[in-house]
Design an enzyme around this catalytic site. Structure first.
Site, short mmCIF file in Angstrom:
data_model
loop_
_atom_site.label_atom_id
_atom_site.label_comp_id
_atom_site.label_asym_id
_atom_site.label_seq_id
_atom_site.Cartn_x
_atom_site.Cartn_y
_atom_site.Cartn_z
CG MET A 148 -1.87 1.19 1.27
SD MET A 148 -2.78 1.31 2.83
CE MET A 148 -1.49 1.93 3.92
CG LEU A 166 -1.31 6.37 1.95
CD1 LEU A 166 -2.65 6.58 2.63
CD2 LEU A 166 -0.57 7.70 1.83
CB SER A 167 2.70 0.97 3.98
OG SER A 167 3.72 0.22 4.62
N PRO A 168 5.17 3.36 4.84
CG PRO A 168 5.71 5.01 6.39
CD PRO A 168 4.60 4.07 6.01
#
Length: 461
Positions: free
Chosen positions: A8, A10-12
């Site tokens: 995803m 948005l996941s660092p």
């Protein structure tokens, strides 16, 4: 065969792995996982990653999750003895040490900064202190070095850099107090040719997400002992929706407060408030949540025929719950023995549920739906008699319950506290009707939640 990377954007940690793959110039098949739609909880994804997290890597049939382990694996396999992850034991140990520190850094950023945005969790004084201390420690670790482990880029830098990218939610203002970290972050963003590509669109997506979260998180008014409350709680977990629990103290008559009566004039639990819109009745809440937050989810399909089947099962679950209440709950709550008719109805309804499941994996067929989640919460009532009626005479129902209670990763978290209180309530040696028995608060909650739910009786089908 290209590597499959489930992520995803948005996941660092996902971006850390993607940067590693870009650095290695590996052929990758990126597969976006929609966490909001619960795709990470589907059986096919759970087979790859029972922890249901992203990123998840599949390399020629080998499945691996946890971003730092993925980076270690990729550079061990595809860049043996690379400076980014050398075979020298001491150098590798130093990198591993920084990877583990980065895990703590990432956790502290969530606790102090991003947890409020993504989960509606207000940071505590301790979480803010931990975050600031970790930044100061990173400042010390970098020191006069160019990179976190010295003067050569390593996979620890890729992971730390991705973690620090979380701070773009406040334009990296948190780094003003740690100038060496700030300079390191800005330099690596310019230096790594794939940084911009991997992070393209992240800022815009994050801003949109933050804007959407300015709408208040859903408020769930509930009692832990209430199966319908727990059904809604499970669905919120499944859909990964930000929400806040507002426990209603039925023991003290909080459901009759004027403020709560405005939310639910029927004065029952559960109820939700979603940006000023109130919904009560657990099954209606579940339908609403799927319609709004997962409109294309198989949990509540848009196909009119499939949806009708799910709706039918939700209505049946109402009678299923009623039969368990009459045969089991009333005895322990009000010391009222079930009538012969109620016992017969109870046994017949259990058999009907067993027949409805049949050879299917789930109630409506081979896909999990909100009917399963609702009926699963209802079925926890069998704990009153230690699940003795969930036996081989209803083997389909028994197998379905046992499988789902282990398959759904949030089941234990949501249901075990209520089940434990339910069992405690049932083992009391004294009658609760007209008794002077001194109960603990949690014990009293048990009594009241089911006394308040008694009026849910439906005479006609």
């Amino acid at each position: 065969m290209p590597i499959d990377l489930y992520l995803m954007n948005l996941s660092p940690p996902c971006r850390a792995v993607l940067m590693g793959i870009k650095h290695l110039k590996l052929d990758v098949n990126v597969k976006t996982v929609n966490l909001m739609a619960g795709e990470h909880l589907k059986p096919e994804f759970l087979k790859l990653n029972p922890a249901h997290t992203v990123p998840t890597l599949v390399d020629n049939g080998f499945s691996l999750w946890e971003s730092r382990a993925i980076l270690q694996y990729l550079f061990s396999k595809y860049a043996h003895n690379s400076p980014l992850y050398p075979t020298d034991l001491q150098k590798r140990a130093t990198i591993d040490k920084l990877l583990n520190f980065d895990l703590s850094l990432n956790s502290s950023i969530f606790g102090a900064v991003t947890g409020k945005i993504f989960r509606g969790i207000e940071p505590t004084e301790q979480s803010i202190t931990t975050f600031k201390n970790n930044l100061k420690l990173l400042e010390t670790l970098i020191g006069d070095n160019k990179y976190v482990t010295g003067n050569e880029l390593t996979i620890a830098d890729l992971s730390v850099l991705a973690t620090l990218s979380s701070l773009l939610v406040n334009d990296f203002k948190d780094l003003d107090e740690v100038p060496k970290v700030k300079a390191y972050n800005e330099r690596l963003q310019r230096e790594l040719p794939y940084y911009a590509e991997v992070h393209t669109g992240v800022a815009e997506t994050l801003k949109q997400f933050i804007a959407s979260k300015k709408i208040m998180a859903i408020e769930l008014y509930m009692m832990p002992m209430s199966p319908p409350s727990r059904a809604v709680h499970m669905l919120l977990k499944h859909l990964n929706i930000a929400f806040k629990i507002k426990n209603i103290d039925l023991r003290n008559g909080q459901q009759f407060d004027a403020d709560y009566a405005k939310i639910n004039p029927v004065k029952k639990v559960p109820a939700i408030v979603d940006n000023g819109f109130n919904v009560w009745e657990s099954r209606a809440i579940m339908q609403y949540l799927c319609n709004k937050y997962a409109p294309n989810s198989s949990l509540y399909p848009i196909d009119i025929h499939k949806r009708a089947i799910v709706d039918r099962l939700l209505y049946f679950d109402t009678f299923y719950y009623q039969s368990l209440r009459e045969a089991l709950i009333l005895k322990v709550v009000r010391n009222v023995d079930p009538t012969p008719f109620q016992l017969t109805n109870y046994k017949n309804t259990i058999k009907q549920m067993d027949q409805l499941i049949g050879d299917n994996k789930y109630l409506a067929g081979n896909e999990l739906t909100i009917a399963d989640i609702s009926a699963l919460a209802t079925s926890t009532v069998f704990c009153i008699n230690d699940f003795e009626d969930l036996n081989d005479n209803v083997s389909h129902l028994k197998s379905w319950y046992n499988r789902l209670s282990h398959e759904l990763p949030y089941f234990a978290e949501v249901n075990e506290p209520g089940i434990a209180l339910f069992k405690k309530f049932n083992t009391s040696d004294e009658s609760l009707t007209g008794s002077s028995l001194s109960l603990t608060d949690s014990y009293k909650e048990c009594v009241y939640v089911f006394q308040m739910s008694i009026s849910r009786v439906l005479t006609f089908r």
